[in-house]
Design a protein around this motif. Sequence first.
Motif, PDB file in Angstrom:
ATOM      1  N   TYR A 101     -43.768 -47.545  43.516  1.00 50.50           N
ATOM      2  CA  TYR A 101     -44.386 -47.510  44.839  1.00 50.50           C
ATOM      3  C   TYR A 101     -45.290 -46.298  45.009  1.00 50.50           C
ATOM      4  O   TYR A 101     -46.249 -46.351  45.788  1.00 50.50           O
ATOM      5  CB  TYR A 101     -43.312 -47.609  45.931  1.00 50.50           C
ATOM      6  CG  TYR A 101     -43.008 -49.052  46.248  1.00 50.50           C
ATOM      7  CD1 TYR A 101     -42.408 -49.878  45.305  1.00 50.50           C
ATOM      8  CD2 TYR A 101     -43.369 -49.609  47.472  1.00 50.50           C
ATOM      9  CE1 TYR A 101     -42.171 -51.202  45.572  1.00 50.50           C
ATOM     10  CE2 TYR A 101     -43.129 -50.954  47.741  1.00 50.50           C
ATOM     11  CZ  TYR A 101     -42.524 -51.732  46.790  1.00 50.50           C
ATOM     12  OH  TYR A 101     -42.306 -53.061  47.057  1.00 50.50           O
ATOM     13  N   ARG A 107     -52.904 -46.536  44.485  1.00 56.04           N
ATOM     14  CA  ARG A 107     -53.810 -47.678  44.470  1.00 56.04           C
ATOM     15  C   ARG A 107     -54.351 -47.958  45.867  1.00 56.04           C
ATOM     16  O   ARG A 107     -55.532 -48.233  46.045  1.00 56.04           O
ATOM     17  CB  ARG A 107     -53.046 -48.887  43.946  1.00 56.04           C
ATOM     18  CG  ARG A 107     -53.885 -50.038  43.585  1.00 56.04           C
ATOM     19  CD  ARG A 107     -53.017 -51.147  43.065  1.00 56.04           C
ATOM     20  NE  ARG A 107     -52.174 -50.742  41.955  1.00 56.04           N
ATOM     21  CZ  ARG A 107     -50.846 -50.851  41.939  1.00 56.04           C
ATOM     22  NH1 ARG A 107     -50.205 -51.343  42.974  1.00 56.04           N
ATOM     23  NH2 ARG A 107     -50.158 -50.482  40.891  1.00 56.04           N
ATOM     24  N   ALA A 130     -56.763 -55.208  43.905  1.00 57.50           N
ATOM     25  CA  ALA A 130     -55.661 -55.629  44.784  1.00 57.50           C
ATOM     26  C   ALA A 130     -54.976 -56.860  44.220  1.00 57.50           C
ATOM     27  O   ALA A 130     -53.748 -56.960  44.191  1.00 57.50           O
ATOM     28  CB  ALA A 130     -56.184 -55.896  46.189  1.00 57.50           C
ATOM     29  N   SER A 133     -53.130 -56.023  40.670  1.00 57.11           N
ATOM     30  CA  SER A 133     -51.966 -55.152  40.763  1.00 57.11           C
ATOM     31  C   SER A 133     -50.818 -55.871  41.454  1.00 57.11           C
ATOM     32  O   SER A 133     -49.651 -55.638  41.136  1.00 57.11           O
ATOM     33  CB  SER A 133     -52.321 -53.880  41.508  1.00 57.11           C
ATOM     34  OG  SER A 133     -52.731 -54.195  42.806  1.00 57.11           O
ATOM     35  N   ALA A 134     -51.148 -56.774  42.392  1.00 55.78           N
ATOM     36  CA  ALA A 134     -50.083 -57.534  43.046  1.00 55.78           C
ATOM     37  C   ALA A 134     -49.344 -58.392  42.028  1.00 55.78           C
ATOM     38  O   ALA A 134     -48.158 -58.659  42.185  1.00 55.78           O
ATOM     39  CB  ALA A 134     -50.654 -58.410  44.159  1.00 55.78           C
ATOM     40  N   GLU A 137     -47.133 -55.981  39.473  1.00 56.58           N
ATOM     41  CA  GLU A 137     -45.916 -55.387  40.050  1.00 56.58           C
ATOM     42  C   GLU A 137     -44.646 -56.166  39.678  1.00 56.58           C
ATOM     43  O   GLU A 137     -43.683 -55.571  39.193  1.00 56.58           O
ATOM     44  CB  GLU A 137     -46.071 -55.312  41.577  1.00 56.58           C
ATOM     45  CG  GLU A 137     -45.149 -54.339  42.224  1.00 56.58           C
ATOM     46  CD  GLU A 137     -45.877 -53.063  42.612  1.00 56.58           C
ATOM     47  OE1 GLU A 137     -45.638 -52.583  43.713  1.00 56.58           O
ATOM     48  OE2 GLU A 137     -46.687 -52.563  41.817  1.00 56.58           O
ATOM     49  N   PRO A 138     -44.613 -57.505  39.872  1.00 53.24           N
ATOM     50  CA  PRO A 138     -43.396 -58.232  39.496  1.00 53.24           C
ATOM     51  C   PRO A 138     -43.067 -58.091  38.023  1.00 53.24           C
ATOM     52  O   PRO A 138     -41.892 -57.949  37.658  1.00 53.24           O
ATOM     53  CB  PRO A 138     -43.731 -59.690  39.831  1.00 53.24           C
ATOM     54  CG  PRO A 138     -44.794 -59.614  40.847  1.00 53.24           C
ATOM     55  CD  PRO A 138     -45.589 -58.389  40.535  1.00 53.24           C
ATOM     56  N   LEU A 141     -41.429 -54.610  37.598  1.00 52.58           N
ATOM     57  CA  LEU A 141     -40.108 -54.431  38.203  1.00 52.58           C
ATOM     58  C   LEU A 141     -39.069 -55.374  37.600  1.00 52.58           C
ATOM     59  O   LEU A 141     -37.897 -55.020  37.502  1.00 52.58           O
ATOM     60  CB  LEU A 141     -40.197 -54.608  39.724  1.00 52.58           C
ATOM     61  CG  LEU A 141     -40.853 -53.406  40.418  1.00 52.58           C
ATOM     62  CD1 LEU A 141     -41.109 -53.680  41.881  1.00 52.58           C
ATOM     63  CD2 LEU A 141     -39.988 -52.165  40.274  1.00 52.58           C
TER      64      LEU A 141
ATOM     65  N   MET B 435     -39.575 -59.301  46.357  1.00 51.00           N
ATOM     66  CA  MET B 435     -39.980 -58.041  46.987  1.00 51.00           C
ATOM     67  C   MET B 435     -41.179 -57.430  46.270  1.00 51.00           C
ATOM     68  O   MET B 435     -42.077 -56.867  46.905  1.00 51.00           O
ATOM     69  CB  MET B 435     -38.822 -57.040  46.979  1.00 51.00           C
ATOM     70  CG  MET B 435     -37.667 -57.401  47.870  1.00 51.00           C
ATOM     71  SD  MET B 435     -38.024 -57.252  49.618  1.00 51.00           S
ATOM     72  CE  MET B 435     -38.139 -55.488  49.795  1.00 51.00           C
ATOM     73  N   ALA B 436     -41.201 -57.543  44.936  1.00 52.85           N
ATOM     74  CA  ALA B 436     -42.326 -56.979  44.189  1.00 52.85           C
ATOM     75  C   ALA B 436     -43.619 -57.702  44.553  1.00 52.85           C
ATOM     76  O   ALA B 436     -44.660 -57.080  44.787  1.00 52.85           O
ATOM     77  CB  ALA B 436     -42.062 -57.087  42.687  1.00 52.85           C
ATOM     78  N   LEU B 437     -43.523 -59.031  44.630  1.00 50.86           N
ATOM     79  CA  LEU B 437     -44.708 -59.817  44.977  1.00 50.86           C
ATOM     80  C   LEU B 437     -45.150 -59.517  46.401  1.00 50.86           C
ATOM     81  O   LEU B 437     -46.345 -59.313  46.681  1.00 50.86           O
ATOM     82  CB  LEU B 437     -44.364 -61.305  44.814  1.00 50.86           C
ATOM     83  CG  LEU B 437     -45.525 -62.263  44.656  1.00 50.86           C
ATOM     84  CD1 LEU B 437     -46.373 -61.853  43.473  1.00 50.86           C
ATOM     85  CD2 LEU B 437     -45.003 -63.674  44.439  1.00 50.86           C
ATOM     86  N   GLY B 439     -44.609 -56.815  48.088  1.00 54.89           N
ATOM     87  CA  GLY B 439     -45.164 -55.469  48.155  1.00 54.89           C
ATOM     88  C   GLY B 439     -46.618 -55.444  47.721  1.00 54.89           C
ATOM     89  O   GLY B 439     -47.474 -54.879  48.405  1.00 54.89           O
ATOM     90  N   GLY B 440     -46.902 -56.079  46.577  1.00 51.18           N
ATOM     91  CA  GLY B 440     -48.270 -56.068  46.069  1.00 51.18           C
ATOM     92  C   GLY B 440     -49.225 -56.796  46.992  1.00 51.18           C
ATOM     93  O   GLY B 440     -50.331 -56.324  47.271  1.00 51.18           O
ATOM     94  N   LEU B 441     -48.793 -57.953  47.503  1.00 53.48           N
ATOM     95  CA  LEU B 441     -49.676 -58.733  48.357  1.00 53.48           C
ATOM     96  C   LEU B 441     -49.870 -58.060  49.710  1.00 53.48           C
ATOM     97  O   LEU B 441     -50.955 -58.123  50.304  1.00 53.48           O
ATOM     98  CB  LEU B 441     -49.114 -60.144  48.539  1.00 53.48           C
ATOM     99  CG  LEU B 441     -49.138 -61.007  47.272  1.00 53.48           C
ATOM    100  CD1 LEU B 441     -48.405 -62.311  47.498  1.00 53.48           C
ATOM    101  CD2 LEU B 441     -50.569 -61.288  46.855  1.00 53.48           C
TER     102      LEU B 441
END
Lengths: 303, 665
Positions: A101, A107, A130, A133-134, A137-138, A141, B435-437, B439-441
């Motif tokens: 985070y 970012r 944007a 990176s979205a 992230e998954p 993590l 949650m990761a998705l 957060g990014g979106l």
Amino acid sequence: MKLLSLIHPFLALLLAPLLLGVINRVKAVFAGRRGQPLLQAYYDIWKLLGKGAVYSRTTTWVFRAGPVIGLTAVISALMVLPFAGQSGVISFSCDFVVMAYLLGLARFFTIAAALDTGSSFEGMGASREAQFSALAEPALLLGLAALAVQSSSLSLSDIFTQLNLQAWMKVGPAILLVAAAMAVVLLAENSRIPVDDPNTHLELTMIHEVMVLDHGGPDFAYILYGAALKLWLFAALLVNVLMPVQASNVPVNFAVALTGMFVAAIGVGVVESIMARLRLLKVPQLLVGAAVLSTLALVLLLR
Amino acid sequence: MNSLVWMLAGLILMVVGGFASAFFGVRRSRYTRQIGAWSLAAGCAMAMIPSCQTLWSGVSVQLALPWPITLGTFHVGLDPLSAFFAIPICGLSFLGAFYGMEYLPSNSKATGFAWAGYNLLVASMLLVVLARQAILFLTAWEIMALASFFLVAFENERESVRRAAWLYLVAAHVSAAFVAALFFCLGHYTGSLDFDAWSGGSSLPSGIGTVIFFLALVGFGIKAGFWPFHIWLPEAHPAAPSHVSAVMSGVMIKTGIYGLVRVLTFFDTPPMSWGWTLVGIGITSGVLGVLYALAQSDLKRLLAYHSVENIGIIAIGLGLGCLGLSTGRSLLAFVGFAGGLLHVLNHAVFKGLLFLGAGSVLHATGIRNTNRLGGLLKAMPVTGRTFFIGSLAICGLPPLNGFVSEFLIYFGAYHGAVAFHSGLIVSCLAVVLGMALIGGLAAAAFTKAFGIVFLGEPRSREAAAAHEAGPAMRAAMTILAIFCPMIALLASSILQLMAPVLSTVLHVSAGVLTSQLEETVYFLNQIVMISLFFGMVAILLLLLRRSLPGAKNVESAVTWDCGYARPSARMQYTASSFAQPIKALFAFLLGSHSHLTPPRGILPQAIASFTSTAPDRVNERFYHPIFEAILKGLRRVRVLQHGEVQLYVLYVAMTLVALLIWCLR
């Protein structure tokens, strides 16, 4: 023990720009050129720090805050990262979420600073950043979740202490899958080929470089340095996964880990040299693929 | 004196003040606003003090008054859970009132009625969290629905507003129907309509427990805005005046969460399936909420969809908490509920802030379409800065408050994932992925919202002529913005204050929670350390930046434009173009419609156009056909209603005769 964990941040701050030099040298060798000096990134940063700045009349404080916060966030994220068998400076449960985070914060500011210029090129880069990176992230993590499940522990330092040769013997394939996912995330997050091309000169096709088009002077020095540190951070994650150091001798551990870092940089250089960049529409597939690899690793671990 | 008497007196004060304001409003007195706002402020203060006391001391108080209504007793109580929800209600409504004093047009006849509605809404929300009896709760629930309906319909001269208000009214009543069914179900099996009699819910037959959970999920879920019951939010929030949107989105929808949590407290150990359901609904609401938010270009609509997302995050937290209860993992139960409930508070702060910010933009420019805004940060520095802080907070970025609650939920998910419990691991990993998705979106959606509205160059004449909001509006936004980092830095103390709330939810005495509390506080303190380190490094880098030799050597120029000679503000990336790649990627979920009329010929005569909208699929595919079918069915019954009175008398007579025959049978 705690004092030793302070070594890593200093190493990172000192050596991160060298990784960029190594990558460029590898690319030059592949292209049959002599290439720029290994320390070119240091020269660039030093030169930029001495310069004045030109700001667009459209911009506001957001544009100037971007580079500072970006660099700060990456430096803060480094604090939780274990290296060479030493735990991170700060280590607690789910510290990797804080790391992810903090990079997200960097970012956010980079994107906001890009939009602050009002240029459609930079808006374009911001939009792509944007989106990608979205999706990255998954993958990151979930990959870390796989490692957490493997080691039944929740802080990065514990996770990587548990990740030893025995673990490799037992669930090697799963760890390899995680490493593959992390490698993709490394390339995507650091705007490397096949996701982005740091060398391109065409604004229309760039992502990260186009977002920082209007930054100059010390601001750009901060951005360059921040990018080097981010590369270091992801490379260190990868090295932690692939090269668990267990020797009781601290200097040996550091030597091995540092070698690993430069091998990772060479790897990035090789990938950049032998691959073309993907069409932008294909990049999401690559990133979703990385998330799938992480999921697959989890399935293997839960079997 | 019983502190509840104080609280009720506060409620009466605000309602009376509201109606007085309406009375003065009709006569267009200049005191209309003052009476409305100040009575509300005083009432909120009177309600705030006992709530804080209860949360601080953990002691509940109860009060039963005679109430001449069938089956009804005026039974109110204030326990830590009620107090925890009452505090944001009081706080946000208080700030909203001062904001509204400047925001509402002063020359309109309806202003007084708006104050009456607002004060009634706040009072009824407080009564909802206080009520300890089914009939009283339903009464308060209904007043809340009607008061907010009148507020949504404030600008009823516009057709879209009337439609939104109508949709909201229907949704609110479907919700009320389910809640009523829930209460009568509970009342039927326990023989009492008093909440105290229901706390042993686990002794109910197991099938009934599930029915009750389902009724609560739908009834309270409609109010909270769970997907797929969310369709009223994106209509009603944009239609209402902005301070009302802030209160509705910040705290009113949380009464749904309150209801759900209250029902959960009736059961000691919920079955696993409840936790799975909540987690599933949470992830769906979260991901779809943020995707639809990204696809919106109306600023207030975007924020409304983000409420769906955040309600989803809250549901994920509650779901993890339930799973922790079912599997007997006290740390998971603790952090799940703590994360969910803390997010309730956090969302009230930053969503209230963002709606007030959107209101200031609307007030200054009259535009809600982000594609026509831009560059407002220069004209509206305070609104811009506070909106920026709110955006960072809602994306869950450190070092602000949204991160703390999301971190607790992440921790719960990872903790559950490494527990090697077959019932936990899949749902926990789904939470990590979701949650990761999200957060990014969310970061994409809010870089869009802030970046397009406040940065760059103005995209329209109205945006170029924008002005900063008035002092009261600025103050309300600034106070909320200060709360964002404050809550994050004081997170461990706040969690300790929440201990009595959590012990109410988890059915344990506060002493039992000490070990969980210690562990959680430990890592929250580490996060605070990193935040402080972050602040230090930022200051150092800023000072370094200032002291560099070239720091004085600053020039101004134009943005790099590739050498193009005449750039214009219309060439900037817009909100729609920013979101387009993500919209295209998730087209299979969003199903957005676009319509293109390309220019034809060498010298095009007709005007080319491109429009793209993302209408809600649930609405199109699910509700619309259902309501069409109902309407079609009812059309057949319409023959009975024709306006001829003598025939109506005949109906009455026939009914009576039929009943008589049935009785004498």
